[in-house]
Design a protein around this motif. Structure first.
Motif, PDB file in Angstrom:
ATOM      1  N   ILE A   1       0.846  -1.196   0.000  1.00 41.37           N
ATOM      2  CA  ILE A   1       0.000   0.000   0.000  1.00 41.37           C
ATOM      3  C   ILE A   1       0.882   1.248   0.000  1.00 41.37           C
TER       4      ILE A   1
ATOM      5  N   SER B   1      -8.231   9.254  -4.761  1.00 42.29           N
ATOM      6  CA  SER B   1      -8.870   8.291  -3.871  1.00 42.29           C
ATOM      7  C   SER B   1      -8.138   6.958  -3.928  1.00 42.29           C
ATOM      8  N   GLY B   2      -7.864   6.376  -2.770  1.00 38.68           N
ATOM      9  CA  GLY B   2      -7.219   5.063  -2.728  1.00 38.68           C
ATOM     10  C   GLY B   2      -5.711   5.107  -2.863  1.00 38.68           C
ATOM     11  N   CYS B   3      -5.111   6.299  -2.790  1.00 38.92           N
ATOM     12  CA  CYS B   3      -3.667   6.355  -3.005  1.00 38.92           C
ATOM     13  C   CYS B   3      -2.888   6.058  -1.732  1.00 38.92           C
ATOM     14  N   GLY B   4      -3.562   6.035  -0.589  1.00 40.95           N
ATOM     15  CA  GLY B   4      -2.866   5.650   0.633  1.00 40.95           C
ATOM     16  C   GLY B   4      -2.762   6.761   1.667  1.00 40.95           C
ATOM     17  N   LYS B   5      -3.569   7.795   1.536  1.00 39.95           N
ATOM     18  CA  LYS B   5      -3.511   8.907   2.486  1.00 39.95           C
ATOM     19  C   LYS B   5      -3.874   8.437   3.889  1.00 39.95           C
ATOM     20  N   THR B   6      -5.022   7.772   3.986  1.00 41.44           N
ATOM     21  CA  THR B   6      -5.467   7.292   5.290  1.00 41.44           C
ATOM     22  C   THR B   6      -4.445   6.337   5.878  1.00 41.44           C
ATOM     23  N   THR B   7      -3.918   5.465   5.024  1.00 43.18           N
ATOM     24  CA  THR B   7      -2.943   4.486   5.509  1.00 43.18           C
ATOM     25  C   THR B   7      -1.715   5.179   6.087  1.00 43.18           C
TER      26      THR B   7
ATOM     27  N   GLU C   1      -9.392  13.761   6.547  1.00 43.05           N
ATOM     28  CA  GLU C   1     -10.539  14.372   5.857  1.00 43.05           C
ATOM     29  C   GLU C   1     -11.615  14.758   6.853  1.00 43.05           C
TER      30      GLU C   1
HETATM   31  N1  LIG Z   1      -6.950  -3.360   5.508  1.00 43.48           N
HETATM   32  C1  LIG Z   1      -6.656  -3.322   4.199  1.00 43.48           C
HETATM   33  N2  LIG Z   1      -6.374  -4.475   3.542  1.00 43.48           N
HETATM   34  C2  LIG Z   1      -6.071  -4.445   2.214  1.00 43.48           C
HETATM   35  N3  LIG Z   1      -6.038  -3.316   1.471  1.00 43.48           N
HETATM   36  C3  LIG Z   1      -6.316  -2.138   2.081  1.00 43.48           C
HETATM   37  C4  LIG Z   1      -6.638  -2.089   3.470  1.00 43.48           C
HETATM   38  N4  LIG Z   1      -6.887  -0.800   3.812  1.00 43.48           N
HETATM   39  C5  LIG Z   1      -6.728  -0.078   2.664  1.00 43.48           C
HETATM   40  N5  LIG Z   1      -6.375  -0.879   1.628  1.00 43.48           N
HETATM   41  C6  LIG Z   1      -6.075  -0.444   0.254  1.00 43.48           C
HETATM   42  O1  LIG Z   1      -5.024   0.464   0.324  1.00 43.48           O
HETATM   43  C7  LIG Z   1      -5.199   1.500  -0.613  1.00 43.48           C
HETATM   44  C8  LIG Z   1      -5.097   2.840   0.085  1.00 43.48           C
HETATM   45  O2  LIG Z   1      -6.178   2.988   0.994  1.00 43.48           O
HETATM   46  P1  LIG Z   1      -6.424   4.329   1.807  1.00 43.48           P
HETATM   47  O3  LIG Z   1      -7.648   4.152   2.617  1.00 43.48           O
HETATM   48  O4  LIG Z   1      -5.189   4.693   2.524  1.00 43.48           O
HETATM   49  O5  LIG Z   1      -6.695   5.370   0.645  1.00 43.48           O
HETATM   50  P2  LIG Z   1      -7.014   6.907   0.748  1.00 43.48           P
HETATM   51  O6  LIG Z   1      -5.933   7.614   0.045  1.00 43.48           O
HETATM   52  O7  LIG Z   1      -7.318   7.274   2.154  1.00 43.48           O
HETATM   53  O8  LIG Z   1      -8.332   6.991  -0.133  1.00 43.48           O
HETATM   54  P3  LIG Z   1      -9.668   7.845   0.107  1.00 43.48           P
HETATM   55  O9  LIG Z   1      -9.399   9.215  -0.380  1.00 43.48           O
HETATM   56  O10 LIG Z   1     -10.679   7.150  -0.771  1.00 43.48           O
HETATM   57  O11 LIG Z   1      -9.989   7.766   1.551  1.00 43.48           O
HETATM   58  C9  LIG Z   1      -6.531   1.273  -1.273  1.00 43.48           C
HETATM   59  O12 LIG Z   1      -6.302   0.733  -2.532  1.00 43.48           O
HETATM   60  C10 LIG Z   1      -7.223   0.271  -0.392  1.00 43.48           C
HETATM   61  O13 LIG Z   1      -8.003  -0.581  -1.181  1.00 43.48           O
END
Ligand SMILES: Nc1ncnc2c1ncn2[C@@H]1O[C@H](COP(=O)(O)OP(=O)(O)OP(=O)(O)O)[C@@H](O)[C@H]1O
Ligand SMILES: Nc1ncnc2c1ncn2[C@@H]1O[C@H](COP(=O)(O)OP(=O)(O)OP(=O)(O)O)[C@@H](O)[C@H]1O
Ligand SMILES: [Mg+2]
Ligand SMILES: [Mg+2]
Lengths: 254, 267, 287, 255, 267
Positions: free
Chosen positions: B33, B53-59, B173
């Motif tokens: 991720i 979206s989904g780039c990994g910000k939350t992670t 967010e």
């Molecule tokens: N527990 C998990 N297991 C497997 N994949 C995950 C898990 N959590 C997140 N992901 C994947 O990691 C990637 C990044 O997720 P993340 O939630 O960090 O995105 P984001 O940048 O916060 O997106 P958004 O703007 O939609 O909130 C996504 O492709 C998501 O599918």
């Protein structure tokens, strides 16, 4: 409101009248059926000699004692299994295999081990109540918003406080639903144990009435059980609405 | 000795970063991720992270919070490795509705953080009142979250985070689900609060305007796996003001730059 | 002296104990005795073992099966035995539309017994065997006494193994007729029910058992000779209407239990493959 | 991915085996009299004997038959009544309270009445089992209907769909997760009631086997029956969750 | 006779409005939500409605859809009074997640509208494919809504609405829950689709930029009870373009005007 309760009575009244007419018309002679009018008289009689009240007390005592024990055990197991994914997966086969065992099939063993009386009945009722509480409280704990668990982690709440301040209050509304379901089961199982074996309470009353060839009295007991169950359910539903009607619950930490 | 020497070496002269990512890689469910993310956040800095979206910000934010442990690399806080969440780091979740205890009043929710911090119960009420006043909820101590509007709930969550007296505030967010007006009001409130407390902030958003408006620095992440794609310093004067700041040429320039970056990553 | 709980089903078989209580005979012998009604006879051995009751009135079949299963029970006194009168009360009652001329007419019929492998059923099978009919050809199901009339009427079974007062009631209601008086034809005088206790309790309370037997000897006379008194007591215990009780004579009370009588039951049940071990009669009855 | 699931299953069975070993230990040490509590070895021997002499097969078949028919009847009636009550206010006012009165009646107490009305027949067993097993399904259906997203009804209105189309295209599918959950609960209830029915009404099946074993004080046979009941319950519930998994493939949580 | 005369009188010369509110008042739960609202929407017009939260935007839209009946006054569609929802009027709900049938695939969801319209089942697949292509979901016919991202779900809902072949499209904050990028993409898509079909649109949003970017006309509602507080014609050239349109002085002027209006209503 009163209009609605009147409407609610329409159907049962119609059925009763139809049944009465049918019984009278066919001159029914049966050891298991009796016309509603006689049932009402028998119920009245059972009230005047207080026998039905004593039986009700006995049944409710066993049912509630069993319910309390079963709920506590089921809740403890359910919360433990709900919190720990490992435990949940490990216990799955055991739980799923024991759960469907009808408690009534265990009666002969319980009778030999514990004898007649409250103790045996309470144990059987508790056994029957553990499972719905366990299953539903496990589900309740597992469906707790993960965000709340993360809040607990971020605040570094110790495990005991996590259970007490987060898990139990969060799962409480659904746990209460489990309790309400179990209360119905407890009543049913208690009466069943009494019918099958235990010379106590309403079930024994049914059996005695049946053996004494008094179908009217037997059906009077049956009607009375229905009334008790109905009242119990209303009571618990009202309690549920009072407690959990709003999103706000009673477990306020203040 | 050796590690201390190395630490001194990597940040010569500048103040030690409060949060430091050192070649952090995270795999979840067999997928990478975040890859090789290195990043330092100075004490008192306001860092914004944007990205598709989904780039990994939350992670990334959860790594900083200690809710995830990196697969390889290190996340340090004040020079200490992050093993688990710490009370000095507060997180404001996007879904405020889910992060509040619905069975506790506003006061009770703030109290939770104080209880966790071991504050004696006699001292709590005064502190709770003070915190609620700070976030603009003075008269609402007895209300349940379900009786509050979205903006009020989010302010309540911020109050709870402030009750932790955090050195670092992580915000994911936080205004995503609010309407534009409430949102702009809260943006200004956060700026005021942060200026007063001097806390370090990492702020995740997908709203480019918001990122530029709030941040000292904006980082744009690239997806699959998440890594830094762009880094912009925001040299807009503070205090900022909703209409005039947004109409400054510097603002428009930064916005266009970020926009082009995001546009490019989306293809 | 602790109170002795005597557990019986709601029938007239424990009449000797019931009358002994009502007439104060137990008291006279220095015993305090109380009756406990028990719904199903086969629960009695378990009730004895769990000390819910100290003395119970199992049927011979229930007692022997319990002993066979390893429960340490011992018979302490006789209650009722089969007699011409009681045998006359037992019939195979056949619903309308079915005619039974000879025993082999039961083959292929659905017969309701108030308990499979229980007293009436075992006797009936014994009768079939004696008449040269293979009982495997008869389809037995369980039907409790109070539901017999309804089931016969609805045609759910072709015949029921039953006893008074149900025979008279069903006959009067025109539901069918008596198909066979098999107990009369067997003409046995072996015990129907006797009083039993756990061996442990019996050993500890030898004196009480002696008094118990003496009291029964007195009350049995009343049961067998004074219908009025006996009926009143029985009606009180079974809660059946007094007219119903009076209409049928109680089974014959026989306070003394003889070893040979049990031997007959053991033989019958062994041939019906209901017993797995060899039972020693001398150990089953308390001296 | 699938491998870990299988591994967990195996571990779960191992834990169950551990409990059985504990049971064996208790039996071997004679902590409880062997008259009441046979060890798993004796119960297993009895199970094998029961199957090889063929008696247990027919008992098992009897119970399965009672359970299946009763459950099906409960499902059909429960969904139908639930749908009617769930979509009609009038029915809710007139009928629902009577149902609330019937619901707490113990099936064991209904049996004598059912026998009087229907005789000692399969129909009686069907009625009794269905009577007890209908409630979870019916309540789930009513709840499912009440919980249909109001937005979907508005979609239906703006498409000017007919009442029947709304029930079949919107309400029933939307309630289907609830209904299936109710059917799953009912499955266990149906098994328990089959046993109760067999014990109290003397119908052929595992319940009767347990009863006769208890009457003859053959505890090993009794436990063999109880074990078989547990296995039946487990297998049917696994089968049900597989079916649920397939039918609810559209739900995110099922994936 | 009298009413026909009146109708002719009120719209002299101009084309008859497709949707017309005539002194509409609506009370719900004893509260007046909308008061004396008069409004005409011309065929083919793109009307945007903005306003503070709770001012009655959704309610006005539901009146136009026939989901509510006015307490007094009239809502007309093509000169006919609106008694109930009509198939010529399609609504795109904000909560797309709730408005789709989760147990039907994308194709099945579009099919629902065709079934309601009585199209024979043989003709449906071709039409469904065409519609899904129109909204940019060509390869996703077999997917369930739960397998789609928010933007895809919203596009699916639009496809179902297009399947109704509506004369009027009502949209209630359709992009409220989407991230900025997806949102801007869908804005442009909607403009293209509407231009192609010539449908009348009423579009509710709380995003002022979005309202100006999309609309021919923007109406700002005043709350308690809901009524018109401002009405602006948007004279920006079409086709519009995300960055350049938003940087035009006319755009900025309109935005400031709307912003001041909303700001004033919030106090
Ligand atoms: N527990 C998990 N297991 C497997 N994949 C995950 C898990 N959590 C997140 N992901 C994947 O990691 C990637 C990044 O997720 P993340 O939630 O960090 O995105 P984001 O940048 O916060 O997106 P958004 O703007 O939609 O909130 C996504 O492709 C998501 O599918
Ligand atoms: N069914 C109802 N009964 C009573 N009041 C209602 C009802 N529906 C809406 N309202 C009230 O009407 C007012 C306007 O609601 P509406 O949903 O139209 O606002 P809105 O402008 O769409 O707001 P938002 O931007 O938050 O969606 C609100 O104050 C709301 O509380
Ligand atoms: Mg995120
Ligand atoms: Mg709205």
């Amino acid at each position: 409101m009163t209009g609605n309760s009147a409407k609610a009575l329409a159907l049962p009244l119609a059925v009763l009248v139809a049944f009465e007419v049918w019984v009278r018309a066919t001159h029914l002679q049966s050891d298991s059926l009796a016309p509603p009018s006689e049932i009402v008289m028998a119920l009245f009689g059972a009230f005047t000699d207080l026998s039905i009240l004593a039986a009700t007390r006995d049944t409710l005592f066993s049912a509630f004692a069993g319910l309390a024990i079963g709920t506590v055990i089921g809740l403890a197991l359910g919360i433990a299994i709900g919190i720990s994914d490992t435990l949940n997966r490990l216990m799955e086969v055991t739980v799923e295999a024991i759960r469907p065992i009808p408690s009534i099939a265990l009666l002969p063993i319980a009778l030999i081990a514990l004898g007649f009386g409250y103790r045996m009945e309470i144990v059987i009722v508790a056994f029957a109540c553990v499972w719905p509480v366990l299953i539903l409280s496990r589900a309740a704990v597992r469906s707790i918003e993960p965000r709340l668990m993360e809040v607990a982690r971020a605040l570094r709440l110790p495990p005991a406080q996590r259970v007490w301040k987060i898990i139990i209050p969060a799962a409480l509304p659904r746990i209460f639903v489990a309790f309400r379901l179990s209360a119905g089961i407890a009543l049913i199982v208690a009466v069943t144990v009494e019918i099958a074996i235990n010379p106590l309470g309403l079930g024994a009353g049914i059996m005695l009435a049946q053996q004494a060839l008094r179908p009217d009295l037997m059906l009077a007991y049956l009607v009375w059980i229905g009334i008790i169950g109905y009242a119990l359910n209303i009571l618990l539903t009202v309690a549920q609405q009072r407690l959990f009607g709003r999103a706000a619950l009673s477990g306020d930490g203040q | 000795m050796a590690s201390a020497a190395k630490r001194l070496e990597t940040v010569p002269g500048t103040p030690a970063p409060q949060i430091r990512f050192d070649e952090v890689t995270l795999q979840l469910g067999g997928k990478t991720i975040i890859e090789n993310l290195s990043l330092g956040v100075q004490p008192g800095e306001f860092l914004c992270i944007v990205g598709a979206s989904g780039c990994g910000k939350t992670t990334a934010l959860r790594l900083a919070a200690g809710l995830y442990q990196p697969t390889s690399g290190k996340v340090n806080f004040d020079g200490q490795p992050m093993r688990e969440p710490r009370r000095e780091i507060a997180i404001v979740f996007q879904d405020y509705g889910k992060a509040l205890l619905p069975w506790r009043t506003a006061a009770g929710n703030v109290s939770l953080a104080l209880e966790a911090g071991g504050m004696p119960s006699a001292e709590r009420p005064a502190r709770i009142e003070e915190l609620l006043r700070t976030v603009g909820l003075p008269g609402h101590a007895g209300k349940y979250p379900s009786e509050m509007s979205g903006g009020m709930q989010q302010r309540l969550q911020i109050a709870r985070c402030l009750a932790q007296e955090p050195k670092t505030l992580l915000m994911d967010e936080p205004f995503g689900a609010l309407d534009a007006m409430t949102r702009q009001g809260l943006q200004d409130e956060v700026l005021t609060l942060v200026a007063a407390s001097g806390a370090t902030v990492i702020f995740v958003t997908h709203d480019l305007d918001e990122a530029i408006y709030l941040g000292d620095r904006v980082i744009g992440l690239l997806p699959h796996p998440g890594r830094i794609g762009i880094e912009l310093s925001v040299n807009l004067p503070r205090p900022r003001e909703q209409l005039s700041t947004r109409e400054q040429p510097e603002f428009l320039r930064l916005r266009r730059q970020l926009f082009d970056f995001i546009k490019a990553t989306e293809q | 002296q602790a109170k002795i709980q005597v557990g019986c089903t709601a029938t007239s078989d424990c009449a000797s104990a019931i009358v002994a209580i009502d007439e104060g005979i137990f008291k006279k012998h220095g015993l305090e005795v109380e009756m406990t009604p028990i719904g199903i006879n086969s629960n009695i051995p378990a009730a004895i073992l769990s000390n819910s009751i100290q003395i119970g009135g199992p049927t011979s079949t229930v007692f022997l099966q319990a002993a066979d299963g390893g429960l340490d029970l011992v018979a302490v006194a006789g209650a009722t035995v089969m007699s011409p009168v009681s045998n006359g009360n037992i019939t195979a009652f056949v619903r309308n539309g079915i005619t039974i001329k000879e025993p082999k007419d039961f083959v292929g019929k659905k017969v309701g017994a108030p308990g499979l492998n229980a007293f009436l059923h075992v006797l009936f099978v014994k009768w079939l065997v004696e008449k040269g009919v293979d009982p495997k050809g008869v389809n037995f199901v369980e039907v409790t006494f109070p539901t017999m009339a309804d089931i016969i009427k609805s045609g759910g079974v072709d015949a029921v193994l039953t006893a008074e007062p149900f025979v008279t009631r069903m006959t009067n209601a025109g539901l069918g007729s008596v198909g066979a008086r098999y107990a009369v034809e067997l003409a046995r005088t072996d015990p129907i029910i006797f009083y039993a206790a756990s061996r442990e309790w019996a050993d500890k309370n030898a004196a009480a058992i002696k008094k118990f037997r003496d009291a029964l000897a007195e009350s049995a006379v009343i049961v067998n000779n004074d219908r009025e008194k006996a009926s009143a007591s029985i009606a009180k215990f079974t809660k059946q209407p007094i007219e119903v009780v009076k209409a049928t004579p109680p089974n014959r009370s026989e306070p003394v239990l003889k070893l040979e009588q049990l031997a007959w039951w053991i033989e019958v049940m062994s041939t019906q493959k209901m017993l797995q071990s060899k039972l020693d009669t001398s150990k089953l009855v308390l001296k | 991915m699938n491998r870990t699931v299988i591994l967990w299953r195996v571990a779960s069975f191992a834990v169950a085996a551990g409990f059985i070993a504990l049971w064996q230990l208790i039996a071997n040490l004679k902590l409880v009299s062997p008259v009441f509590l046979p060890g798993p070895d004796r119960a297993w021997a009895s199970l094998v004997r029961g199957f090889s002499t063929g008696d247990l097969w027919s008992k098992l078949a009897g119970t399965l038959e009672h359970m299946a028919y009763g459950w099906l009847a409960a499902s059909i009636a429960g969904i139908a009544i639930g749908a009617i009550i769930g979509s009609s206010r009038t029915m809710r006012i007139y009928v629902a309270p009577s149902l609330e009165f019937l619901r707490p009646l113990p099936v064991s107490a209904i049996i004598p009445v059912a026998i009087a009305m229907l005789g000692l027949t399969q129909a009686m067993a069907l009625f009794v089992i269905a009577f007890g097993a209908i409630w979870p399904i019916m309540l789930a259906t009513i709840h499912g209907f009440a919980a249909v997203e109001p937005r979907l009804y508005e979609v239906a209105r703006s498409l000017q769909m007919s009442r029947l189309a709304v029930i079949f295209k919107i309400a029933l599918p939307s309630a289907s997760p609830d209904i299936l959950a109710g059917m799953r609960l009912s499955l266990t209830v149906a098994l328990i009631l089959s046993v109760v029915c067999e014990i109290l009404a003397g119908l052929d099946g595992l319940g009767h086997w347990v009863l006769l074993s208890a009457r003859a004080f053959r505890s090993a046979d009794l436990f063999a029956g109880v074990i078989l009941l547990g296995v039946t319950g487990y297998v049917t519930s696994v089968a049900m969750s597989l079916a649920e998994h397939r039918l609810l493939a559209w739900q995110a949580s099922q994936r």
